[in-house]
Design an enzyme around this catalytic site. Structure first.
Site, short mmCIF file in Angstrom:
data_model
loop_
_atom_site.label_atom_id
_atom_site.label_comp_id
_atom_site.label_asym_id
_atom_site.label_seq_id
_atom_site.Cartn_x
_atom_site.Cartn_y
_atom_site.Cartn_z
CB ILE A 37 -1.03 -0.23 1.22
CG1 ILE A 37 -1.64 -1.24 1.12
CG2 ILE A 37 -1.88 1.08 1.11
CD1 ILE A 37 -2.54 -1.40 2.40
CG LEU A 59 14.14 -2.11 1.63
CD1 LEU A 59 15.39 -1.85 0.67
CD2 LEU A 59 12.99 -1.87 0.81
CB ILE A 71 9.67 2.81 12.24
CG1 ILE A 71 9.22 1.32 12.71
CG2 ILE A 71 8.89 3.03 10.99
CD1 ILE A 71 7.32 1.04 12.85
CB THR A 73 7.26 -4.11 13.43
OG1 THR A 73 8.56 -4.97 13.44
CG2 THR A 73 7.26 -3.32 12.33
CB THR A 106 -6.09 -3.08 9.94
OG1 THR A 106 -6.99 -4.32 9.27
CG2 THR A 106 -5.62 -3.64 11.26
CD GLU A 131 -7.04 -8.82 9.82
OE1 GLU A 131 -6.43 -9.55 10.83
OE2 GLU A 131 -6.88 -9.19 8.75
CE1 TYR A 178 -1.31 -6.66 10.67
CE2 TYR A 178 -3.45 -7.30 10.31
CZ TYR A 178 -2.63 -6.26 10.17
OH TYR A 178 -3.09 -5.31 9.26
CG LEU A 224 -7.54 -15.13 -1.12
CD1 LEU A 224 -7.44 -16.41 -0.68
CD2 LEU A 224 -9.11 -14.79 -0.79
CG ASN A 273 -12.01 -15.89 1.71
OD1 ASN A 273 -12.12 -14.68 1.64
ND2 ASN A 273 -11.58 -16.54 3.11
N GLY A 279 -7.94 -19.47 14.71
CA GLY A 279 -8.99 -18.19 15.03
C GLY A 279 -9.18 -17.44 13.86
P1 NAD Z 1 3.36 -4.88 3.49
O1 NAD Z 1 3.69 -5.93 4.35
O2 NAD Z 1 3.12 -5.08 1.82
O3 NAD Z 1 4.46 -3.91 3.58
C1 NAD Z 1 4.88 -3.30 5.07
C2 NAD Z 1 6.06 -2.59 4.73
O4 NAD Z 1 6.76 -2.20 6.05
C3 NAD Z 1 7.33 -3.07 4.12
O5 NAD Z 1 7.85 -2.61 2.74
C4 NAD Z 1 8.33 -3.47 5.12
O6 NAD Z 1 9.60 -3.39 4.69
C5 NAD Z 1 7.86 -2.24 5.99
N1 NAD Z 1 8.70 -2.50 7.40
C6 NAD Z 1 8.51 -3.60 8.14
N2 NAD Z 1 8.90 -3.31 9.23
C7 NAD Z 1 9.45 -2.08 9.45
C8 NAD Z 1 10.31 -1.41 10.29
N3 NAD Z 1 10.47 -1.93 11.44
N4 NAD Z 1 10.80 -0.27 9.86
C9 NAD Z 1 10.58 0.31 8.67
N5 NAD Z 1 9.84 -0.45 7.56
C10 NAD Z 1 9.25 -1.61 8.05
O7 NAD Z 1 1.84 -4.16 4.16
P2 NAD Z 1 0.75 -3.58 3.45
O8 NAD Z 1 -0.20 -4.49 3.06
O9 NAD Z 1 1.31 -2.61 2.17
O10 NAD Z 1 0.11 -2.73 4.77
C11 NAD Z 1 0.71 -1.38 4.86
C12 NAD Z 1 -0.17 -0.99 6.12
O11 NAD Z 1 -1.54 -0.92 5.88
C13 NAD Z 1 0.09 -1.75 7.47
O12 NAD Z 1 0.27 -1.15 8.71
C14 NAD Z 1 -1.12 -2.71 7.55
O13 NAD Z 1 -1.46 -3.09 9.00
C15 NAD Z 1 -2.26 -1.82 7.12
N6 NAD Z 1 -3.38 -2.44 6.20
C16 NAD Z 1 -3.08 -3.28 5.18
C17 NAD Z 1 -4.50 -3.72 4.76
C18 NAD Z 1 -4.18 -4.85 3.59
O14 NAD Z 1 -5.15 -5.18 3.19
N7 NAD Z 1 -2.96 -5.02 3.14
C19 NAD Z 1 -5.76 -3.30 5.13
C20 NAD Z 1 -5.87 -2.16 6.16
C21 NAD Z 1 -4.63 -1.90 6.63
O1 DAU Z 2 -8.73 -6.69 6.77
C1 DAU Z 2 -7.62 -6.07 6.60
C2 DAU Z 2 -6.40 -6.92 6.60
O2 DAU Z 2 -6.57 -7.68 5.40
C3 DAU Z 2 -5.05 -6.15 6.77
O3 DAU Z 2 -5.17 -5.68 8.00
C4 DAU Z 2 -3.89 -7.25 6.61
O4 DAU Z 2 -2.68 -6.57 6.74
C5 DAU Z 2 -4.14 -7.95 5.42
O5 DAU Z 2 -3.31 -8.97 5.28
C6 DAU Z 2 -5.47 -8.78 5.31
O6 DAU Z 2 -5.73 -9.55 6.16
P1 DAU Z 2 -6.37 -11.25 5.98
O7 DAU Z 2 -6.20 -12.10 6.69
O8 DAU Z 2 -7.87 -10.89 5.75
O9 DAU Z 2 -5.87 -11.30 4.53
P2 DAU Z 2 -5.25 -12.49 3.46
O10 DAU Z 2 -5.14 -12.30 2.19
O11 DAU Z 2 -4.23 -13.25 4.33
O12 DAU Z 2 -6.65 -13.60 3.50
C7 DAU Z 2 -7.75 -13.29 3.17
C8 DAU Z 2 -8.94 -14.10 3.35
O13 DAU Z 2 -8.45 -15.37 2.64
C9 DAU Z 2 -8.70 -14.85 4.73
O14 DAU Z 2 -10.35 -14.92 5.05
C10 DAU Z 2 -8.03 -16.03 4.69
C11 DAU Z 2 -8.27 -16.52 3.39
N1 DAU Z 2 -7.18 -17.34 2.58
C12 DAU Z 2 -5.96 -16.58 2.68
C13 DAU Z 2 -4.81 -17.18 2.28
C14 DAU Z 2 -3.18 -16.55 1.99
C15 DAU Z 2 -7.20 -18.39 2.10
O15 DAU Z 2 -8.28 -19.06 2.32
N2 DAU Z 2 -6.12 -19.14 1.69
C16 DAU Z 2 -4.91 -18.62 1.73
O16 DAU Z 2 -3.73 -19.16 1.03
#
Ligand code: NAD
Ligand code: DAU
Length: 347
Positions: free
Chosen positions: A12, A35, A60, A100, A125, A127, A150, A190, A249, A275
């Site tokens: 993101i 990274l 950070i 972290t 998030t 979550e 998480y 996913l 899903n 969980g």
């Molecule tokens: P991501 O795992 O793709 O990226 C995380 C980034 O943080 C990476 O570039 C990593 O190198 C960096 N990082 C990790 N530890 C660090 C540290 N100690 N110091 C500096 N950098 C560090 O995550 P994402 O999916 O892009 O999510 C970004 C943010 O958005 C997170 O805070 C996550 O909780 C939140 N979020 C994600 C989703 C989602 O669907 N992916 C939804 C809601 C909120």
């Molecule tokens: O809701 C916001 C969250 O969404 C963010 O805060 C998290 O950073 C982000 O990773 C995401 O969490 P989820 O656990 O919902 O995402 P994930 O893609 O891991 O899984 C999505 C759904 O799919 C979940 O119900 C678990 C299921 N799943 C996931 C994987 C990786 C499967 O069924 N099979 C899989 O292999």
């Protein structure tokens, strides 16, 4: 504004930096990213030469580094994405999530406050709210009830932001967003995992009965929401962000398989995530009413763009899938009963 983006080399964060630089303004953007396995500078290809942009590899949790950076760059706004973000990994090993997500956020808040940062966006998030039953939506007033390590670590960070605002009036805004999808998402999540496996005709591991529901939002719409909150959000306020797009899903995976022209027989039910939250769904009416935000694309359009991006950028995810990710996949999915082959492996 001089903006410090943390975690800008992740999924993101990199989309957000591209949004900032793409607007053509003269804002300074400093990207602080450690990274980790999830951070990838290829996500920002094309930004390096931009005079408004600077990348700093760092943690950070490194107080001296953060303090120096805030001062030297004259940072007046922080957008905090950096985190450990994958639920399954937090089940495997929670400690780094606390370090972290909790301690890292606390330190960043302390240093930002001491430096007089004027706007701080905490990217939290949905979550943190825990799990919904068959009906209802998360509002900003839903009590926090995180279920995974998480989610608990994000809830702690989210509440520290609340405390910094309540105690010292620190101008922090918190966003709580649902599941993002789009370009540059790491293939442990996913949608990219299913795309990579399907393209290699590998089993598609669906957890449990596949009826868990997520509310999907195109990442660029999330980034626009974060940017609105940065510029116009009220200090101390929480903003839910969601796609109004709930999907089980199994239905999502079936859609992907069909779109990729692969066999539905690849779908394989595997042991559930411990969980596993049953359902997330967001009431985003506050950010819509107060800041005028709305998703810009339908799910069909966003998913089509996403699939096209993964098809056009095979090298990006094949490189990831051929590295250390192979060990993670074998460990995680071997224990679940899925086939031990790595996504992206040739047939
Ligand atoms: P991501 O795992 O793709 O990226 C995380 C980034 O943080 C990476 O570039 C990593 O190198 C960096 N990082 C990790 N530890 C660090 C540290 N100690 N110091 C500096 N950098 C560090 O995550 P994402 O999916 O892009 O999510 C970004 C943010 O958005 C997170 O805070 C996550 O909780 C939140 N979020 C994600 C989703 C989602 O669907 N992916 C939804 C809601 C909120
Ligand atoms: O809701 C916001 C969250 O969404 C963010 O805060 C998290 O950073 C982000 O990773 C995401 O969490 P989820 O656990 O919902 O995402 P994930 O893609 O891991 O899984 C999505 C759904 O799919 C979940 O119900 C678990 C299921 N799943 C996931 C994987 C990786 C499967 O069924 N099979 C899989 O292999």
């Amino acid at each position: 504004m001089r903006i410090l983006v943390t975690g800008g080399a992740g999924f993101i964060g990199s989309n957000y930096i591209r949004l900032l630089l793409g607007t053509g303004g003269d804002e300074r953007v400093v990207n602080l990213d450690l990274l980790t396995y999830a951070g990838n500078l290829e996500n920002l290809a094309g930004c390096e030469g931009d005079p408004r942009y600077r990348f700093v590899r760092g943690d950070i949790r490194d107080r001296a580094l953060v303090r120096g950076l805030l001062a030297a760059e004259g940072i007046d706004a922080v957008v905090h994405f950096a985190a450990e973000s994958h639920v399954d990994r937090s089940v495997e090993g929670p400690e780094i999530f606390v370090s972290t997500n909790v301690l890292g956020t606390e330190m960043l808040l302390e240093e930002a406050r001491a430096a007089g940062v004027a706007r701080f966006v905490m990217v939290s998030t949905d979550e943190v709210y825990g799990s919904l039953g068959e009906t209802g939506l998360f509002t900003e007033d839903t009590p926090l009830a995180p279920n995974s390590p998480y989610a608990a670590s994000k809830a702690a960070a989210d509440l520290l932001c609340r405390a910094f605002h309540h105690t010292w009036g620190f101008p922090v805004m918190t966003t709580r967003c649902s599941n993002n999808y789009g370009a540059y998402q790491f293939p442990e999540k996913l949608i990219p995992l299913m795309i990579a496996n399907a393209l290699a005709d590998k089993p598609l591991p669906v957890y449990g009965d596949g009826r868990n529901v997520r509310d999907w939002l195109w990442v660029e719409d999330h980034c626009r929401a974060v940017d609105l909150v940065l510029r116009r959000g009220a200090p101390g306020r929480v903003y839910n962000i969601g796609g109004c797009n709930e999907l089980a899903n199994i239905d999502l995976v079936t859609l992907l398989v069909d779109r990729l022209g692969r066999s539905r027989d690849l779908i394989t039910f595997v042991a559930d995530r411990p969980g596993h939250d049953r359902r997330y769904a967001i009431d985003a009416s506050r950010i819509m009413a107060e800041l005028g935000w709305a998703p810009s694309v339908t799910f069909a359009e966003g998913l089509a763009r996403t699939v096209d991006w993964y098809l056009a950028n095979r090298a990006w995810w094949e490189t990831i899938c051929s590295g250390a990710y192979r060990d993670y996949y074998a460990r995680m999915y071997g224990s679940r009963g899925a086939a031990g082959t790595t996504p992206g492996d040739g047939p």
